[in-house]
Design an enzyme around this catalytic site. Structure first.
Site, mmCIF file in Angstrom:
data_model
loop_
_atom_site.group_PDB
_atom_site.id
_atom_site.type_symbol
_atom_site.label_atom_id
_atom_site.label_comp_id
_atom_site.label_asym_id
_atom_site.label_seq_id
_atom_site.Cartn_x
_atom_site.Cartn_y
_atom_site.Cartn_z
ATOM 1 N N SER A 41 0.819 -1.217 0.000
ATOM 2 C CA SER A 41 0.000 0.000 0.000
ATOM 3 C C SER A 41 0.855 1.270 0.000
ATOM 4 O O SER A 41 1.551 1.559 -0.975
ATOM 5 C CB SER A 41 -0.948 -0.043 1.204
ATOM 6 O OG SER A 41 -1.913 0.970 1.141
ATOM 7 N N ASP B 197 9.990 5.307 -10.253
ATOM 8 C CA ASP B 197 9.569 5.867 -11.539
ATOM 9 C C ASP B 197 10.252 7.200 -11.840
ATOM 10 O O ASP B 197 10.470 7.545 -13.006
ATOM 11 C CB ASP B 197 8.055 6.054 -11.568
ATOM 12 C CG ASP B 197 7.318 4.753 -11.852
ATOM 13 O OD1 ASP B 197 7.979 3.701 -11.945
ATOM 14 O OD2 ASP B 197 6.075 4.785 -11.980
ATOM 15 N N LYS C 259 -0.618 -4.184 -3.355
ATOM 16 C CA LYS C 259 -1.900 -3.597 -2.935
ATOM 17 C C LYS C 259 -2.034 -2.218 -3.582
ATOM 18 O O LYS C 259 -1.371 -1.270 -3.178
ATOM 19 C CB LYS C 259 -1.986 -3.467 -1.413
ATOM 20 C CG LYS C 259 -3.289 -2.823 -0.920
ATOM 21 C CD LYS C 259 -3.310 -2.713 0.591
ATOM 22 C CE LYS C 259 -4.604 -2.082 1.086
ATOM 23 N NZ LYS C 259 -4.721 -0.643 0.741
#
Length: 549
Positions: free
Chosen positions: A291, A302, A316
């Site tokens: 999460s 990224d 998740k």
């Protein structure tokens, strides 16, 4: 004539209104029918079930059933559990201020929290709480500990405490107060200018705690930061965003959410600040990182800001909002999906319903290993030692993207990896498995038993290190009686002693016991420092890897 016309016009308007209302209320009619069915089921059960059923329990079970149908992360929390959960996420609650454990049916004080009510009256690490308000707590459960020790600020609780080193029992009257919990479990310097911060969860105070820890390490001369998210199940999305903001430049995308409800469609971007926007950064993850942990790791990966090291994360990618009922119970409802800056939706696949939920939480990802992904696993191998194998796996995203829209790959491992979701680390680390004997000792709490026996012995050399964690880490060696203590503890627990496995894992057994002793003497940060400084191969690798993904 005008009167007749007026009446006729009124009838036409009324008829049109009824027609229009029936058309517009079609959904409402369906909703009424569905609600009526649930109400009828409730009344039938109350009227005809063989035993009397409390209405609130029946209503709660109904909500729980609806939540269970949706997805694995939508949950119904009964009032008591909801209150505990909210207090944990808020970062404070009312209680007596101890870190505790339940070992061998005994309530053990690991450490009184500094400045808390228990520390104020003299409760000490290693004390055993025998009774709470004159009621024995031998065999108490962890949930009952919270229920008995937490309470309204200003109320008092009587504790009967046994102190092993003196062999005496004492009564302590403790006045409950406000207790602040923390989510940054440890922040300290390692060798080579490496700073280390461990975040156990993301709650309301995490970002503030993290900034304080970061400032402390920067002032200590940190040249590389290692952020440990292993085992971190997540928490508040906004807190993960704030921590990510410390590392990213103004305008860089951190995460975005999407939902059928446009109010939940949000983009989170970084703001300029004085955090740690430049500097070597490594993030540690494992299959327990979920999460909000994955939001942080995905944002830094990224944006090419950090190297991600460890294992494939949990997967998740759903966002929950906590909605409270009037009785204090709570519905933790999934309201959106989140996406990493590059557009990855990392939620792993699941099947709706109770059976799907069970499989979701019990299925093992152990068969998804980098060494099995290709016919030539050495093509991914970066480094191999006697303890770990390290694979360079950042390029796997490109492989998975190339499979999108095509027939299922013949490589079952790649198919499983694609379905598993999660964040794929840039460097995937796999370790040598412990022997089954070691794992049995771990599961049975035997390491804690041995640590307590050593601490309770006034003649043990550990007594000289009670005042200094640094001195304990550098000076305390494993107890010369380790083999004897392991044998006796195994016999007491009914565990077959395996001499060959003990010899193989002796160093790990000694470290496990030493870290448990540190936990009792110096709290959880002490335990982490002993393990991380001593033999954590993933942390050691994180200090050596190149910092450009």
């Amino acid at each position: 004539m005008s009167r007749i016309l007026t009446i006729a016009m009124m009838l036409v308007v009324l008829a049109f209104g009824v027609f229009l209302g029936s058309r517009m209320a079609g959904d409402g009619t369906d909703r009424y029918r569905e609600q009526k069915k649930m109400s009828e089921a409730y009344e039938l059960i109350k009227a005809f079930y063989v035993d009397d059923v409390p209405g609130d329990s029946l209503a709660g079970a109904g909500v729980q059933g609806m939540a269970g149908y949706l997805d694995p992360h939508t949950l119904y929390l009964a009032p008591e559990k909801a209150a505990y959960s909210q207090a944990e996420f808020d970062g404070n609650f009312d209680g007596i201020g101890i870190e505790y454990d339940v070992l061998n049916d005994t309530l053990l004080v690991v450490t009184p929290l500094s400045g808390g009510p228990s520390a104020a009256v003299g409760i000490a690490p290693g004390d055993r709480i025998l009774a709470i308000d004159s009621v024995s707590c031998i065999g108490i459960s962890r949930q009952d500990v919270m229920r008995k020790l937490r309470g309204k600020r200003g109320t008092r609780v009587l504790l009967n405490v046994y102190r092993p080193l003196s062999g005496k029992s004492f009564d302590f009257l403790v006045t409950r107060g406000k207790i602040s919990t923390s989510s940054v479990d440890a922040a300290f310097m390692l060798e080579g200018g490496n700073g280390y911060i461990r975040i156990s969860r993301f709650m309301a105070t995490t970002a503030d705690e993290f900034r304080l820890a970061l400032t402390k390490l920067r002032h200590a001369g940190m040249r590389r930061l290692i952020v440990d998210l292993r085992g971190n199940p997540g928490g508040f999305l906004e807190q993960a965003v704030q921590v990510a903001d410390e590392f990213l430049g103004e305008g860089q995308l951190i995460v975005y959410t999407k939902s059928r409800n446009s109010a939940e469609n949000v983009r989170y971007v970084a703001h300029s600040g004085d955090g740690y926007e430049k500097g070597a950064l490594v993030v540690l993850v494992d299959k327990g990182s979920a999460s909000a942990s994955e939001i942080l790791a995905g944002a830094l990966q990224d944006n090419h800001r950090a190297v991600i090291v460890g294992e494939l994360t949990f997967g998740k990618g759903l966002v929950q909002r906590q909605l409270q009922f009037s009785d204090g119970s709570m519905l933790r409802l999934t309201v959106s999906r989140y996406y990493t800056p590059s557009g990855r939706q990392i939620q792993r696949q699941y099947v709706k319903g109770e059976g799907g939920r069970d499989r979701y939480y019990h299925e093992s990802l152990a068969n998804i290993m980098p060494g099995k992904l290709f016919s030539d696993p050495d093509s991914l191998l970066y480094r191999k030692t006697s303890e770990v194998s390290v694979y360079r796996t950042g390029g796997l995203y490109g492989v998975l993207d190339s499979l999108k829209g095509k027939a299922a790959s013949k490589n079952l491992q790649l198919n499983a990896l694609s379905a598993a979701g999660g964040i794929i680390p840039d460097f995937w680390v796999t370790g040598r498995p412990y022997t089954e004997f070691y794992q049995e000792m771990y599961r049975s709490g035997l390491f804690e038993d041995i640590a307590l026996k050593i601490l309770d012995d006034p003649k043990s050399s550990v007594q000289a290190y009670r005042a200094s964690l640094d001195g304990f880490i550098s000076g305390y060696l494993d107890d010369g009686r380790l083999l004897s203590l392991v044998r006796k503890s195994c016999s007491a627990r009914g565990i077959a002693f395996d001499a060959a496995s003990f010899r193989r894992d002796r160093a790990y057994v000694a470290l496990a016991v030493k870290s448990r002793i540190a936990h009792q003497l110096f709290g959880f940060e002490g335990q982490i420092r002993v393990f991380v400084s001593g033999a954590d191969p993933v942390v050691r690798m994180a200090g050596e890897l190149p910092v450009v993904p």
